[in-house]
Design a protein around this motif. Sequence first.
Motif, PDB file in Angstrom:
ATOM      1  N   ASP A 230       0.843  -1.197   0.000  1.00  9.58           N
ATOM      2  CA  ASP A 230       0.000   0.000   0.000  1.00  9.58           C
ATOM      3  C   ASP A 230       0.881   1.251   0.000  1.00  9.58           C
ATOM      4  OD1 ASP A 230       0.171   1.154   2.964  1.00  9.58           O
ATOM      5  OD2 ASP A 230       0.111  -1.019   3.102  1.00  9.58           O
ATOM      6  N   MET A 231       0.263   2.386  -0.275  1.00 16.09           N
ATOM      7  CA  MET A 231       1.017   3.624  -0.465  1.00 16.09           C
ATOM      8  C   MET A 231       1.694   4.109   0.815  1.00 16.09           C
ATOM      9  SD  MET A 231       0.886   4.441  -3.671  1.00 16.09           S
ATOM     10  CE  MET A 231       1.122   6.210  -3.908  1.00 16.09           C
ATOM     11  N   LYS A 232       1.083   3.862   1.972  1.00 20.28           N
ATOM     12  CA  LYS A 232       1.694   4.309   3.226  1.00 20.28           C
ATOM     13  C   LYS A 232       2.978   3.530   3.510  1.00 20.28           C
ATOM     14  CE  LYS A 232      -0.861   5.692   6.608  1.00 20.28           C
ATOM     15  NZ  LYS A 232      -1.762   5.773   7.791  1.00 20.28           N
TER      16      LYS A 232
ATOM     17  N   VAL B 233      -5.575  11.890  -5.154  1.00 23.53           N
ATOM     18  CA  VAL B 233      -4.992  12.726  -4.098  1.00 23.53           C
ATOM     19  C   VAL B 233      -4.844  11.911  -2.811  1.00 23.53           C
ATOM     20  CG1 VAL B 233      -5.401  14.734  -2.615  1.00 23.53           C
ATOM     21  CG2 VAL B 233      -5.857  14.889  -5.074  1.00 23.53           C
ATOM     22  N   GLU B 234      -5.835  11.075  -2.527  1.00 23.60           N
ATOM     23  CA  GLU B 234      -5.787  10.253  -1.317  1.00 23.60           C
ATOM     24  C   GLU B 234      -4.609   9.280  -1.348  1.00 23.60           C
ATOM     25  OE1 GLU B 234      -9.689  12.035  -1.707  1.00 23.60           O
ATOM     26  OE2 GLU B 234      -8.497  10.848  -3.117  1.00 23.60           O
ATOM     27  N   ASP B 235      -4.303   8.734  -2.532  1.00 15.41           N
ATOM     28  CA  ASP B 235      -3.160   7.831  -2.668  1.00 15.41           C
ATOM     29  C   ASP B 235      -1.855   8.544  -2.303  1.00 15.41           C
ATOM     30  OD1 ASP B 235      -4.706   5.676  -3.577  1.00 15.41           O
ATOM     31  OD2 ASP B 235      -4.541   6.320  -5.662  1.00 15.41           O
TER      32      ASP B 235
ATOM     33  N   PHE C 292       0.961   8.142   0.804  1.00 13.70           N
ATOM     34  CA  PHE C 292       2.395   8.017   0.561  1.00 13.70           C
ATOM     35  C   PHE C 292       3.171   8.990   1.443  1.00 13.70           C
ATOM     36  CE2 PHE C 292       6.203   9.400  -1.799  1.00 13.70           C
ATOM     37  CZ  PHE C 292       6.861   8.195  -1.948  1.00 13.70           C
ATOM     38  N   TYR C 293       2.715  10.237   1.508  1.00 10.13           N
ATOM     39  CA  TYR C 293       3.384  11.246   2.331  1.00 10.13           C
ATOM     40  C   TYR C 293       3.239  10.944   3.816  1.00 10.13           C
ATOM     41  CZ  TYR C 293       5.406  14.728  -0.744  1.00 10.13           C
ATOM     42  OH  TYR C 293       6.240  15.379  -1.618  1.00 10.13           O
ATOM     43  N   GLU C 294       2.112  10.364   4.207  1.00  6.21           N
ATOM     44  CA  GLU C 294       1.941   9.973   5.606  1.00  6.21           C
ATOM     45  C   GLU C 294       2.989   8.944   6.013  1.00  6.21           C
ATOM     46  OE1 GLU C 294      -2.049   8.591   5.967  1.00  6.21           O
ATOM     47  OE2 GLU C 294      -2.929  10.608   6.012  1.00  6.21           O
TER      48      GLU C 294
END
Length: 364
Positions: free
Chosen positions: A63-65, A101-103, A107-109
């Motif tokens: 996942d992106m996180k 944007v949520e993806d 990622f930034y989180e």
Amino acid sequence: MEIAKLGEFGLIEHLTKELKTKNASTVKGVGDDCAVLRYPDTETLVTTDMLMEGVHFDLTYMDMKHLGYKAAMVNISDIFAMGGTPRQLVVSIALSKRFTVEDVTEFYEGMNMACEKWGLDIVGGDTTSSLTGLAISITCIGEAKKEDIIYRNGAKDTDLICVSGDLGAAYMGLQLLEREKAVYYGQMKDLQKKLKEAKDAKQAEALKQRMNEAWQPDFAGKEYLIERQLQPEARGDILKKLRNAGIRPTAMMDISDGLSSELHHICKQSGTGCRIFENHLPIDYQTAVMAEELNMNVTTCALNGGEDYELLFTCPIGDYDTLQNMEGIRVIGHVTRAEYGMQLVARDGNEFELLSQGWNPLKD
């Protein structure tokens, strides 16, 4: 939300509006044409990694996180491997239209979690579009006193060879994820075939329902392997432990491409050989069990798997007693003169040439 709705600058503002600087060396972070950094009394360390979708990561099971966390950590690890302190991160990403944007926020989180752990500031970067998926480029900036920097070329004959943590778990985690991915796609292919052959609408609807149901992979008892692959940790704690013990490695690097390849780097640059012992390699129980399950040689996995991000370092032989009693560190061999070559001493006492068989991203 579609990224196009925010636009490049709107997306940057959305991702960075909550960032607060933590380091005195960060004079100006995000928001201008350049970040402004000040290192008046120390050496500046800079490292860059590029991660490409389909080569370095697979969003089928990452996942992106977790991706953001890992992307930051692998760069932070390089600074620690030089004996430095990481301070700033510069992040550039190229996105295709399938990302929202949520993806990118996730990622930034993930990156922020890694930066908070080690006290880094995200100070800039770039965003652009991509026609081939997701591309990530991260630059990490750190500092170190000139006398504290540890290069790869300082190993000397009789030095001890040490590693932190354990080896091969990240590679076994990757093998497990790839196996479960193959099982998933195999099931989907089978269901799609049955759907085409459905005799009536009721049977077709039942098959569609099965395809839409959440499929759960089998990770029971192997959680550590998944964690090591998806959420690696930079070993700043080991660097601190060595400093507190008054131990200064003569050469050091992190294990990203595999122990065998990294040892070749150190020996080549130091003009030395080495002998390491198979029965001294630190291997976690889950790694050994998974290797047996997949009919793979666990020593080969530990030597060549890569993505462990543990520290590989050499120390003077006089530090042996101290190192032997340090938790999380294992002495696995010693440095020799170059003419003795690079040798692996097997459990039965036989010696074999240690080949550089770690991951090579440019090899077909």
